[in-house]
Design a protein around this motif. Structure first.
Motif, short mmCIF file in Angstrom:
data_model
loop_
_atom_site.label_atom_id
_atom_site.label_comp_id
_atom_site.label_asym_id
_atom_site.label_seq_id
_atom_site.Cartn_x
_atom_site.Cartn_y
_atom_site.Cartn_z
N ARG A 88 -5.00 3.58 -10.33
CA ARG A 88 -4.53 2.24 -10.69
C ARG A 88 -3.30 2.33 -11.62
O ARG A 88 -2.35 1.56 -11.48
N GLY A 89 -3.34 3.25 -12.56
CA GLY A 89 -2.19 3.42 -13.44
C GLY A 89 -0.99 3.99 -12.72
O GLY A 89 0.17 3.62 -13.01
N VAL A 90 -1.23 4.88 -11.76
CA VAL A 90 -0.14 5.50 -11.01
C VAL A 90 0.63 4.45 -10.21
O VAL A 90 1.87 4.43 -10.22
N VAL A 91 -0.09 3.57 -9.51
CA VAL A 91 0.61 2.58 -8.68
C VAL A 91 1.41 1.61 -9.54
O VAL A 91 2.49 1.15 -9.14
N LYS A 92 0.92 1.29 -10.73
CA LYS A 92 1.67 0.42 -11.63
C LYS A 92 2.99 1.08 -12.03
O LYS A 92 4.04 0.43 -12.06
N GLY A 121 0.84 -1.18 0.00
CA GLY A 121 0.00 0.00 0.00
C GLY A 121 0.88 1.23 0.00
O GLY A 121 2.10 1.15 -0.27
N PRO A 122 0.33 2.42 0.31
CA PRO A 122 1.15 3.64 0.25
C PRO A 122 2.41 3.60 1.10
O PRO A 122 3.47 4.02 0.65
N ALA A 123 2.31 3.10 2.34
CA ALA A 123 3.49 3.07 3.22
C ALA A 123 4.55 2.13 2.66
O ALA A 123 5.74 2.49 2.57
N GLY A 124 4.16 0.92 2.27
CA GLY A 124 5.12 -0.02 1.73
C GLY A 124 5.68 0.42 0.40
O GLY A 124 6.88 0.26 0.12
N MET A 125 4.83 1.00 -0.43
CA MET A 125 5.26 1.44 -1.76
C MET A 125 6.32 2.53 -1.66
O MET A 125 7.35 2.49 -2.35
N ALA A 181 4.49 9.62 -12.06
CA ALA A 181 3.92 8.31 -12.40
C ALA A 181 2.59 8.43 -13.15
O ALA A 181 1.93 7.42 -13.39
N GLY A 182 2.19 9.66 -13.49
CA GLY A 182 1.01 9.83 -14.33
C GLY A 182 -0.18 10.48 -13.67
O GLY A 182 -1.23 10.66 -14.31
N ALA A 183 -0.07 10.89 -12.42
CA ALA A 183 -1.18 11.59 -11.76
C ALA A 183 -1.32 12.99 -12.32
O ALA A 183 -0.34 13.58 -12.81
N PRO A 184 -2.51 13.59 -12.29
CA PRO A 184 -2.70 14.96 -12.80
C PRO A 184 -1.82 15.95 -12.04
O PRO A 184 -1.67 15.87 -10.83
N PHE A 233 -6.69 -5.76 0.10
CA PHE A 233 -5.38 -6.37 -0.12
C PHE A 233 -5.00 -6.36 -1.60
O PHE A 233 -5.82 -6.71 -2.45
N GLY A 234 -3.77 -6.00 -1.88
CA GLY A 234 -3.26 -6.00 -3.24
C GLY A 234 -2.49 -4.72 -3.52
O GLY A 234 -2.36 -3.82 -2.67
N GLU A 235 -1.98 -4.62 -4.71
CA GLU A 235 -1.14 -3.50 -5.12
C GLU A 235 -1.84 -2.16 -4.92
O GLU A 235 -2.94 -1.94 -5.40
N GLY A 236 -1.21 -1.27 -4.17
CA GLY A 236 -1.77 0.05 -3.90
C GLY A 236 -2.54 0.15 -2.61
O GLY A 236 -2.86 1.25 -2.15
N GLY A 237 -2.86 -1.00 -1.99
CA GLY A 237 -3.58 -0.99 -0.72
C GLY A 237 -5.02 -0.57 -0.87
O GLY A 237 -5.57 -0.47 -1.97
#
Length: 528
Positions: A205-209, A103-107, A185-188, A153-157
């Motif tokens: 979703r695209g940002v976390v990828k 999630g955000p902390a781990g990422m 990473a693609g955020a506005p 649970f999963g990528e991005g939290g």
């Protein structure tokens, strides 16, 4: 550069109007402004006849020092250096750091460790964002829950399936680092300056990828469906972590970024004799209204010119218990957010456009450790589970959510010609919240709703829909750590983020992840 604050423009103002305002404040011709960037933009809608944007702008102009010397206006100052500087050093650990949770902390812990060349290994129990979305869509359509890859649970939290709100009350300089990385990473780009920035779950979703790909490009490793189920210790110092598939990964530095819903892992930490303590949190419902109503109340005649309106309401009951709105999603949806079989939880979500028919918000009641009925460190978690089980039964099973209109809940009878339709999927069922919540919670909600309706006209309208149960607003435990960021009694373990009890949203969790990564680097002599 020179920072100029309190530049006010009408909502119809454009770039040229802002440039003129800026030049006037600096008392220079527009032509002398070499470049400028918006540092912050906030919407002031307190007076319906004077709704405007307030800007803070950083400008590069000729003769900056002379302008600063001559100008004594309190709204004009030298732009502070807010750039984030990586710790520097040459010592590297013998074993690669391990980050549990993405999630955000781990990422952001993993990103910083990767940027320093420490090549972290990330272990995420859930799936990558694409497979996770498939699992979530299946759940919302059919009620078939994947307990390892879901809204929690999963990528991005958990934040990946939310509004992607990036507001935070903390003033940590690491916040800017988080936002800049998201933009890269693609955020506005407007998240860098909007006072209430959001990305929306569709863009997030695209940002976390992209953040994952950056970590990998810097030598990190990200592994999905890699659930940690145990540890190896030597004199309470971590030596390795064990995965559900039996694999052993040696480690001497482990970031625990579990998220607020990793209840089985919380139980493991208790069994492993981690230092845990109860902490207050909040539970309640999601409340839905027509977004058009919220826009009209907040903006008046200017509603058509402005983005979907939000709100924030608080109330303290006569028994001194707080009730408040949280995670407000303009133009959004109430979503199924369960992660355990036989237990029902809801959350709010909206996409970047925020163009859904309804507005929704969590309407929460403060829960204190004395409400748990036990001094066990995990008693708050058990309290959450109990209410989620009652909600599951009240909905009749299959993750059908129990709903009740505000009119029915307040004893005003059945609502005729209701305008508000519940957005929760896979299905809803009319029920009584009294079957789910303890009396102290329903009493608090019944006292708060009319009071909030006096603050925000229509908030307590009879056809507003209440959906139960909003139970995952924050972690019910805290994993104690010392000033080095390390667990109090387990050497080499760094609890981080919401699940550890040190954050309350995407940005604050990400900031805490950066903090513990810095502490790991500090341990090896790296300095900022």
């Amino acid at each position: 550069m020179i920072r100029v604050s309190e530049l006010k423009l009408p909502v119809t103002g454009n770039q040229k109007a802002l440039e003129k305002k800026l030049a006037k404040a600096l008392r220079v011709p527009v032509e002398e402004i070499k470049a400028y960037r918006i540092f912050k933009r906030s919407l002031d809608a307190r007076k319906k006849d004077n709704i405007h944007y307030a800007y803070v702008v950083d400008a590069e102009v000729k003769n900056e020092n002379k302008i600063l010397e001559k100008n004594k206006d309190k709204h004009i100052s030298k732009t502070p250096d807010l750039a984030y500087h990586l710790p520097k050093g040459e010592n590297y650990p013998a074993k690669r750091p391990v980050v549990v949770g993405f999630g955000p902390a781990g990422m952001f812990a993993a990103l910083l460790l990767a940027e320093m060349g420490l090549k972290p290994i990330v272990l995420e129990r859930g799936g990558d964002v694409d497979s996770r979305k498939q699992a979530v869509d299946t759940f919302w359509q059919t009620g078939k829950l994947d307990v390892e890859s879901n809204v929690q649970f999963g990528e991005g939290g958990a934040g990946t399936f939310s509004d992607g709100k990036l507001t935070t009350r903390i003033k940590d300089p690491r916040c800017r680092k988080v936002l800049e990385e998201m933009v890269d990473a693609g955020a506005p780009e407007e998240i860098l300056y909007d006072a209430k920035p959001h990305i929306g779950t569709d863009l997030l979703r695209g940002v976390v990828k992209q953040l994952r790909e950056k970590i990998i490009s810097l030598g990190g490793e990200v592994r999905f469906f890699a659930k940690v189920t145990g540890f190896q210790w030597e004199n309470d110092r971590v030596q390795a972590v064990f995965l559900q598939n039996g694999e052993k990964i040696e480690a001497e530095d482990v970031v625990l970024a579990l998220g607020h819903s990793a209840r089985d892992t919380f139980s493991l930490l208790y069994e492993e004799k981690f230092a845990l303590e109860q902490k207050p949190f909040a539970m309640g419902v999601r409340i839905e209204h027509p977004q058009a109503m919220i826009d009209a109340v907040q903006y008046g005649d200017a509603a058509a010119l402005l983005p979907a309106a939000d709100y924030r309401l608080t109330y303290t009951t006569q028994k001194n218990r707080g009730v408040y709105t949280f995670c407000m999603c303009p133009g959004g949806y109430v979503v199924a957010a369960a992660s355990e079989e036989g237990r029902l939880a809801v959350n709010g979500m909206s996409e970047h456009a925020r163009d859904g028919r309804n507005a929704n918000s969590a309407l929460l009641v403060q829960i204190f450790p004395e409400d748990f009925g036990s001094d066990h460190p995990l008693a708050g978690m058990l309290f959450q589970r109990e209410l989620e089980e009652k909600a599951f039964l009240a909905g009749g099973g299959s993750y059908t959510a129990p709903v009740q209109t505000v009119g029915s809940f307040l004893g005003k009878g059945k609502v005729e010609a209701a305008e508000v339709t519940a957005t929760y999927r896979p299905a809803v069922r009319e029920s009584s919240l009294d079957e789910i919540f303890p009396a102290f919670m329903t009493e608090a909600l019944r006292e708060a709703l009319p009071a909030m309706g006096r603050k925000l006209k229509g908030f307590d309208r009879a056809d507003a829909v209440l959906t139960a149960v909003e139970s995952r607003s924050s972690s019910p435990i805290r994993i104690l750590r010392d000033k080095t960021g390390m667990s109090l009694c387990k050497q080499g373990i760094y609890p981080a983020g919401e699940g550890a009890g040190y954050a309350g949203g995407i940005v604050s969790a990400a900031v805490d992840g950066i903090f513990v990564a810095e502490k790991i680097a500090e341990k090896y002599g790296w300095m900022k």
